[in-house]
Write a protein that holds these residues in place. Structure first.
Motif, PDB file in Angstrom:
ATOM      1  N   ASN A   1       2.404  -7.118   6.377  1.00  0.00           N
ATOM      2  CA  ASN A   1       1.466  -7.180   5.255  1.00  0.00           C
ATOM      3  C   ASN A   1       0.054  -7.511   5.716  1.00  0.00           C
ATOM      4  O   ASN A   1      -0.929  -6.983   5.194  1.00  0.00           O
ATOM      5  CB  ASN A   1       1.928  -8.210   4.231  1.00  0.00           C
ATOM      6  CG  ASN A   1       3.106  -7.693   3.425  1.00  0.00           C
ATOM      7  OD1 ASN A   1       3.194  -6.497   3.140  1.00  0.00           O
ATOM      8  ND2 ASN A   1       4.040  -8.579   3.084  1.00  0.00           N
TER       9      ASN A   1
ATOM     10  N   LYS B   1      -9.767  -1.890  15.155  1.00  0.00           N
ATOM     11  CA  LYS B   1     -10.003  -1.681  13.725  1.00  0.00           C
ATOM     12  C   LYS B   1     -10.120  -2.985  12.955  1.00  0.00           C
ATOM     13  O   LYS B   1     -10.636  -3.004  11.845  1.00  0.00           O
ATOM     14  CB  LYS B   1      -8.864  -0.854  13.131  1.00  0.00           C
ATOM     15  CG  LYS B   1      -8.870   0.553  13.674  1.00  0.00           C
ATOM     16  CD  LYS B   1      -7.938   1.415  12.863  1.00  0.00           C
ATOM     17  CE  LYS B   1      -8.049   2.875  13.303  1.00  0.00           C
ATOM     18  NZ  LYS B   1      -6.835   3.631  12.996  1.00  0.00           N
TER      19      LYS B   1
ATOM     20  N   LYS C   1       4.876   6.360   5.819  1.00  0.00           N
ATOM     21  CA  LYS C   1       4.197   5.820   4.641  1.00  0.00           C
ATOM     22  C   LYS C   1       5.185   5.099   3.730  1.00  0.00           C
ATOM     23  O   LYS C   1       5.288   5.376   2.539  1.00  0.00           O
ATOM     24  CB  LYS C   1       3.472   6.932   3.876  1.00  0.00           C
ATOM     25  CG  LYS C   1       2.377   7.589   4.687  1.00  0.00           C
ATOM     26  CD  LYS C   1       1.490   8.418   3.783  1.00  0.00           C
ATOM     27  CE  LYS C   1       0.217   8.940   4.426  1.00  0.00           C
ATOM     28  NZ  LYS C   1       0.212   9.111   5.860  1.00  0.00           N
TER      29      LYS C   1
ATOM     30  N   MET D   1       0.817  -1.212   0.000  1.00  0.00           N
ATOM     31  CA  MET D   1       0.000   0.000   0.000  1.00  0.00           C
ATOM     32  C   MET D   1       0.855   1.268   0.000  1.00  0.00           C
ATOM     33  O   MET D   1       0.518   2.240  -0.624  1.00  0.00           O
ATOM     34  CB  MET D   1      -0.983   0.009   1.174  1.00  0.00           C
ATOM     35  CG  MET D   1      -0.348   0.016   2.540  1.00  0.00           C
ATOM     36  SD  MET D   1      -1.608  -0.013   3.848  1.00  0.00           S
ATOM     37  CE  MET D   1      -2.060   1.729   3.904  1.00  0.00           C
TER      38      MET D   1
ATOM     39  N   TYR E   1      -1.423  -4.338   7.139  1.00  0.00           N
ATOM     40  CA  TYR E   1      -1.863  -3.448   6.053  1.00  0.00           C
ATOM     41  C   TYR E   1      -3.250  -3.853   5.578  1.00  0.00           C
ATOM     42  O   TYR E   1      -4.164  -3.046   5.464  1.00  0.00           O
ATOM     43  CB  TYR E   1      -0.921  -3.544   4.849  1.00  0.00           C
ATOM     44  CG  TYR E   1       0.445  -2.926   5.008  1.00  0.00           C
ATOM     45  CD1 TYR E   1       0.677  -1.896   5.909  1.00  0.00           C
ATOM     46  CD2 TYR E   1       1.508  -3.366   4.216  1.00  0.00           C
ATOM     47  CE1 TYR E   1       1.942  -1.324   6.031  1.00  0.00           C
ATOM     48  CE2 TYR E   1       2.767  -2.807   4.329  1.00  0.00           C
ATOM     49  CZ  TYR E   1       2.990  -1.790   5.249  1.00  0.00           C
ATOM     50  OH  TYR E   1       4.228  -1.248   5.348  1.00  0.00           O
ATOM     51  N   LEU E   2      -3.375  -5.170   5.306  1.00  0.00           N
ATOM     52  CA  LEU E   2      -4.664  -5.682   4.810  1.00  0.00           C
ATOM     53  C   LEU E   2      -5.768  -5.441   5.828  1.00  0.00           C
ATOM     54  O   LEU E   2      -6.871  -5.024   5.481  1.00  0.00           O
ATOM     55  CB  LEU E   2      -4.566  -7.189   4.578  1.00  0.00           C
ATOM     56  CG  LEU E   2      -4.011  -7.712   3.270  1.00  0.00           C
ATOM     57  CD1 LEU E   2      -3.955  -9.229   3.336  1.00  0.00           C
ATOM     58  CD2 LEU E   2      -4.890  -7.272   2.104  1.00  0.00           C
TER      59      LEU E   2
ATOM     60  N   PHE F   1      -5.964  -3.264   8.347  1.00  0.00           N
ATOM     61  CA  PHE F   1      -6.356  -1.869   8.555  1.00  0.00           C
ATOM     62  C   PHE F   1      -7.114  -1.335   7.341  1.00  0.00           C
ATOM     63  O   PHE F   1      -7.858  -0.380   7.437  1.00  0.00           O
ATOM     64  CB  PHE F   1      -5.122  -1.009   8.866  1.00  0.00           C
ATOM     65  CG  PHE F   1      -4.546  -1.285  10.238  1.00  0.00           C
ATOM     66  CD1 PHE F   1      -5.386  -1.425  11.340  1.00  0.00           C
ATOM     67  CD2 PHE F   1      -3.181  -1.425  10.433  1.00  0.00           C
ATOM     68  CE1 PHE F   1      -4.865  -1.685  12.609  1.00  0.00           C
ATOM     69  CE2 PHE F   1      -2.651  -1.695  11.694  1.00  0.00           C
ATOM     70  CZ  PHE F   1      -3.498  -1.827  12.786  1.00  0.00           C
ATOM     71  N   THR F   2      -6.915  -1.944   6.181  1.00  0.00           N
ATOM     72  CA  THR F   2      -7.667  -1.530   4.990  1.00  0.00           C
ATOM     73  C   THR F   2      -9.070  -2.137   4.968  1.00  0.00           C
ATOM     74  O   THR F   2     -10.051  -1.448   4.745  1.00  0.00           O
ATOM     75  CB  THR F   2      -6.925  -1.973   3.709  1.00  0.00           C
ATOM     76  OG1 THR F   2      -5.567  -1.576   3.826  1.00  0.00           O
ATOM     77  CG2 THR F   2      -7.544  -1.328   2.488  1.00  0.00           C
ATOM     78  N   HIS F   3      -9.136  -3.461   5.208  1.00  0.00           N
ATOM     79  CA  HIS F   3     -10.422  -4.160   5.023  1.00  0.00           C
ATOM     80  C   HIS F   3     -11.233  -4.325   6.298  1.00  0.00           C
ATOM     81  O   HIS F   3     -12.393  -4.737   6.240  1.00  0.00           O
ATOM     82  CB  HIS F   3     -10.197  -5.543   4.419  1.00  0.00           C
ATOM     83  CG  HIS F   3      -9.628  -5.524   3.039  1.00  0.00           C
ATOM     84  ND1 HIS F   3     -10.399  -5.267   1.937  1.00  0.00           N
ATOM     85  CD2 HIS F   3      -8.369  -5.702   2.578  1.00  0.00           C
ATOM     86  CE1 HIS F   3      -9.637  -5.308   0.844  1.00  0.00           C
ATOM     87  NE2 HIS F   3      -8.389  -5.560   1.226  1.00  0.00           N
TER      88      HIS F   3
ATOM     89  N   TYR G   1       3.946   3.171   9.075  1.00  0.00           N
ATOM     90  CA  TYR G   1       2.784   4.049   8.875  1.00  0.00           C
ATOM     91  C   TYR G   1       3.170   5.518   8.984  1.00  0.00           C
ATOM     92  O   TYR G   1       2.655   6.364   8.256  1.00  0.00           O
ATOM     93  CB  TYR G   1       1.665   3.696   9.868  1.00  0.00           C
ATOM     94  CG  TYR G   1       0.726   2.652   9.296  1.00  0.00           C
ATOM     95  CD1 TYR G   1      -0.425   3.032   8.602  1.00  0.00           C
ATOM     96  CD2 TYR G   1       1.011   1.303   9.398  1.00  0.00           C
ATOM     97  CE1 TYR G   1      -1.262   2.089   8.042  1.00  0.00           C
ATOM     98  CE2 TYR G   1       0.189   0.347   8.843  1.00  0.00           C
ATOM     99  CZ  TYR G   1      -0.957   0.743   8.170  1.00  0.00           C
ATOM    100  OH  TYR G   1      -1.780  -0.196   7.602  1.00  0.00           O
TER     101      TYR G   1
END
Lengths: 277, 434
Positions: free
Chosen positions: A94, A68, A29, A1, A97-98, A100-102, A26
């Motif tokens: 990884n 989250k 970034k 991401m 990342y997934l 916190f996104t989904h 984070y």
């Protein structure tokens, strides 16, 4: 991401330290190419960035996981960290990342490569832990008992409650030789503490007698018409055999390489028996 | 103690060596707990799990069952433990984490009541004196007084009565001192006690638990001419009628010469035992019924195919199954999809549509499942369904290799060139509908 930077993060190898790596990623970034604990040694020809362990940052990351993603995800991350897969840190990063996104949905994405790999890693840890509930062998030294294990994953926290409940009235230690830590239990309290080296003392005659008895039982219980070495090795892999009295002649002194190991042992042994009593 | 070896050797043919189904926290002042998932502590040279100290109280027996190594007329060395010795060894082994608990059985000393009293004495020592909180599996002795059996059940986690032979006829022939009635009576008693106990537990929180891990039984396979169909029907009936937790099958291993029994050089029918366990699994976890798997016309399992594959091949009308829509019960019927992968499919398809690579990741054995499923309405690309490819993919080379030795004669009927003549008539008619 995030954009991948040609950097490796290096941290102190603790769970908190790893969470700080997540924080770092984070904050800037950026996705590192690799994350190493300082114990790994520097094998990579990459510029590396040292990440300080800071419990405030670590806590922020940790708290956000159940919030989250889901409480189950927190357990998965913890156990993933204890697992023995190579590059577990990148795998966990990884996964986060997934997550916190989904959000919570990530726990259902079983066919995703990252989620799948993490679940497999945790599955292996769980399986190894379950094995050790059976394959830990205590030696009784008067009022205390001790066992040595050499697990691939960091299993002690997973089997801790099981043994502390089962032997709640006993003083015992399980020494994890791979990770150099020991679970120490006295009635009413227990802890996992670092322990560089510990070599078990020779068992006394009473103990040796019970090992022989157990070995006799083991030999008598197998049905020779059904002999099946392959099945046995798949249910009880050979890497466990070293510490099973029924598989190596009963007495540790009969194992190869003992005398050399014993000389080194003298000092840590005495310091440790003190801890146990 | 040589005794332990004698009394273990005499007990080793008993299966039922699991420790699952009972969950108990430890108690202050006591030793041990029980883990409901069951823990194997070692594996014997025959690959079977060792979770319990499996011994007989004594291998002396007043009965004379033809198949039994401990029969009265068999000249073996005899030994006996006192209740005290049993309790001591159990505690010492348990403390070292060698075992999960005790599996205690016995030859019949004097009579069933006396024998049961001895078993009770050993268990009372363990539970009351030593506050042993680990797992105990004990044999209910057929013919013992109800009151004694009730006391025994309150001390144990699991109780079992062995059926041994799957029909009255076989019992008459080989175990003249036992009858179907003498076995089913204690089984019924245990069942009633467990049910009663369950309602007591609702009423009183601290009612003592009666055999909380339920009861199990064992049958010997291959000592008598009983067919797989008879055995499986009996199995199903026992699960339904007596609420048994597990039924164990034991491939007959000749231990004594007897004109009524297969000769001493007979190899134990391990593949047959394996097929029965597979079928048992289908009954307990996959929603199959015995009559779906076998019938009078084909009363024995196919040695080459596992029972689920045989069923699927003979029921092309149920297939293919669309993985993204099929209900759980139907997924479970697909060869190559087990309980775990079926549950994963349900979970994963909530997050997105599944394709073939995804299924592979979830643990589906595509080698077998490919013939029976579609993904998004499509069969696997490049899938060829000839009789040979189908059968070859469904047969487990590993399983066969493992069991080939004892089954040499049976397998020689099915050499490669004979594949067409396999008793799976539907195979040739089997095509994936697209």
């Amino acid at each position: 991401m995030f954009a991948t930077t040609p950097l490796a993060y290096t941290y102190d190898g603790s769970f908190e330290g790893f969470l700080c790596c997540v924080f770092e990623s984070y904050q800037w970034k950026q996705t590192p190419l690799a994350i190493h604990s300082d114990a790994d040694g520097q094998a990579l020809l990459l510029e590396s960035k040292w990440i300080d362990t800071d419990s405030v940052k670590a806590n922020r990351v940790l708290r956000s996981i159940p919030l989250k993603i889901s409480p189950k995800a927190e357990e998965l991350v913890r156990k993933g960290f204890w697992s023995s897969v190579p590059d577990k840190e990148m795998l966990l990063l990884n996964f986060l990342y997934l997550g916190f996104t989904h959000g919570p949905k990530v726990m259902d994405m079983l066919a995703d490569d990252t989620v799948n790999a993490l679940l497999k890693a945790v599955h292996l840890l769980n399986r190894e832990s379950h094995h050790y509930m059976g394959f830990v062998r205590f030696t009784v030294y008067g009022p205390v008992m001790a066992a040595v294990i050499e697990p691939l994953g960091y299993v002690l926290p997973v089997i801790q409650d099981h043994f502390c409940d089962r032997f709640q009235g006993e003083s015992f230690m399980i020494y994890d030789k791979t990770h150099k830590v020991a679970l120490i239990h006295h009635p009413g309290r227990d802890a996992i503490i670092p322990l560089q080296e510990w070599i078990p003392p020779e068992p006394d005659e009473g103990e040796a007698a019970y090992r022989r008895l157990w070995q006799g039982f083991y030999d008598a219980i197998g049905i020779k018409e059904r002999k099946n070495d392959r099945q046995r090795a798949s249910m009880m892999p050979k890497r466990y055999w070293k510490h099973l009295p029924e598989m190596n002649g009963g007495l540790p002194s009969m194992r190869a390489g003992r005398p050399a190991a014993k000389r080194k042992a003298a000092e840590p042994k005495s310091s440790d028996t003190r801890q146990l009593q | 103690m040589e005794k332990l070896e004698i009394l273990t050797a005499s007990a080793k043919y008993d299966v039922a060596c699991t420790s699952s189904g009972s969950s108990r926290k430890s108690q202050p002042g006591g030793l041990g707990n029980a883990a409901s998932m069951g823990i194997c502590h070692s594996f014997a040279a025959d690959g079977r799990c060792i979770s319990l100290l499996k011994v007989l109280m004594t291998n002396g027996c007043v009965y004379d069952c033809a198949y039994c190594i401990n029969r009265k007329s068999n000249p073996v060395r005899r030994a006996a433990f006192t209740p005290q010795e049993i309790a001591d060894v159990t505690m010492q082994f348990y403390r070292r984490n060698y075992i999960e608990g005790l599996f205690l059985s016995s030859g019949i000393m004097r009579n069933p009541d006396y024998t049961t009293e001895q078993l009770i004495a050993a268990l009372e020592l363990l539970r009351n004196e030593y506050k042993f909180n680990g797992y105990i599996h004990v044999k209910a002795i057929p013919g013992a007084d109800d009151a004694l059996l009730s006391r025994l059940g309150l001390l144990a986690d699991r109780m079992s009565v062995n059926i041994e032979l799957p029909s009255q006829e076989s019992l008459d022939r080989l175990a003249p001192d036992k009858s179907k009635q003498s076995i089913l009576k204690p089984m019924g008693l245990i069942k009633n006690k467990i049910t009663e106990n369950r309602s007591d537990l609702v009423k009183y929180n601290h009612a003592p638990r009666f055999a909380p891990a339920g009861q199990s039984t064992q049958m010997i396979v291959g000592a008598t001419p009983d067919t797989d169909y008879q055995i499986l029907n009996l199995t199903e009936g026992l699960y339904r009628k007596y609420g048994l937790k597990r039924i164990f099958f034991s491939a007959y291993t000749p231990v004594v010469e007897d004109s009524l029994l297969p000769s001493l050089d007979t190899k134990p029918p391990l593949l047959r035992e394996h097929r029965l366990y597979q079928a048992d699994w289908l009954l307990r976890f996959y929603g199959f019924e015995a009559k779906e798997l076998l019938d009078e016309a084909a009363p024995n399992f196919n040695p080459l195919l596992d029972p689920k594959c045989s069923w699927a091949i003979n029921h092309p009308e149920h297939f293919p199954v669309e993985v993204n829509r099929a209900p759980y019960e139907m997924l479970l019927r697909v060869p190559g999809i087990g309980v775990r992968s079926a549950q994963r499919i349900l979970k994963a398809r909530r997050a997105g549509t599944l394709d073939y690579p995804a299924l592979k990741k979830l643990g589906v054995v595509l080698k077998r499942a490919q013939f029976f499923i579609t993904c998004k309405g499509r069969p696997l690309e490049g899938l060829k369904v000839g009789e040979h490819t189908l059968l070859r993919s469904l047969m487990s080379g590993h399983e066969l290799a493992q069991f080939r030795q004892p089954e040499v004669e049976q397998l020689s009927f099915f050499s490669d060139t004979d594949l067409e003549s396999l008793p799976v008539a539907a195979a040739s008619a089997f095509r994936i509908g697209v």
